[in-house]
Design an enzyme around this catalytic site. Sequence first.
Site, PDB file in Angstrom:
ATOM      1  N   CYS A 107       0.773  -1.135  -0.107  1.00 17.73           N
ATOM      2  CA  CYS A 107      -0.140  -0.060   0.003  1.00 17.73           C
ATOM      3  C   CYS A 107       0.949   1.169  -0.004  1.00 17.73           C
ATOM      4  CB  CYS A 107      -0.868   0.055   1.182  1.00 17.73           C
ATOM      5  SG  CYS A 107      -2.450   1.038   0.824  1.00 17.73           S
ATOM      6  N   HIS A 108       0.545   1.977   1.001  1.00 17.46           N
ATOM      7  CA  HIS A 108       1.690   3.428   1.161  1.00 17.46           C
ATOM      8  C   HIS A 108       2.927   3.197   1.883  1.00 17.46           C
ATOM      9  CE1 HIS A 108      -2.581   5.009   0.768  1.00 17.46           C
ATOM     10  NE2 HIS A 108      -1.872   6.131   0.445  1.00 17.46           N
TER      11      HIS A 108
END
Length: 181
Positions: free
Chosen positions: A110-111
């Site tokens: 994800c991030h």
Amino acid sequence: MLQGKTIAFLVAPEGIEQIELTEPWKAVEQAGGTPRLISTRHGKAQAFNHLDKADSFDIDATVEEVSADDFDGLVLPGGVANPDNLRLNENAVRFAGAFFDAGKPVAAICHAPWTLIEAGVVGDRAMTSWPSLKTDLHNAGASWVDQEVMICTNGPNTLITSRKPDDLKAFCQAAVEAFGG
């Protein structure tokens, strides 16, 4: 598959996307490995289900107390606030980067690649992430792809990346395989 192996899970004290911590953690345990929760301070790490508070988890050690030498691999869970906080902490960035220096596998979802961008380790790597990081990764020299898991061996270590919670099955499988050697 992971008997005798210890895997670091690096998180900020809050802002972790819970499922991106708990699913890889469970996969490491089910493969016989030992996961350890590492953070920038002692106490508990507050996870979230998107923007809603979820569970909190006991932190095993701080980045100042451990080194990459203590582990066989690294997992970087996502959540927007989690990697944003980590990339502002020099010791956390140094800890993550040390896995690349040591040639040890790293899995980021994800991030989480924000922390790796700050560590300066994504150049010439093929990666995926949450789509909003595409430009950040390109600017840091990475090649961004839109697929559920990217396994990149073009560098000093194996780097596994995924986009989002829907990709966790493939992410966990690839991470466990890489950690197993």
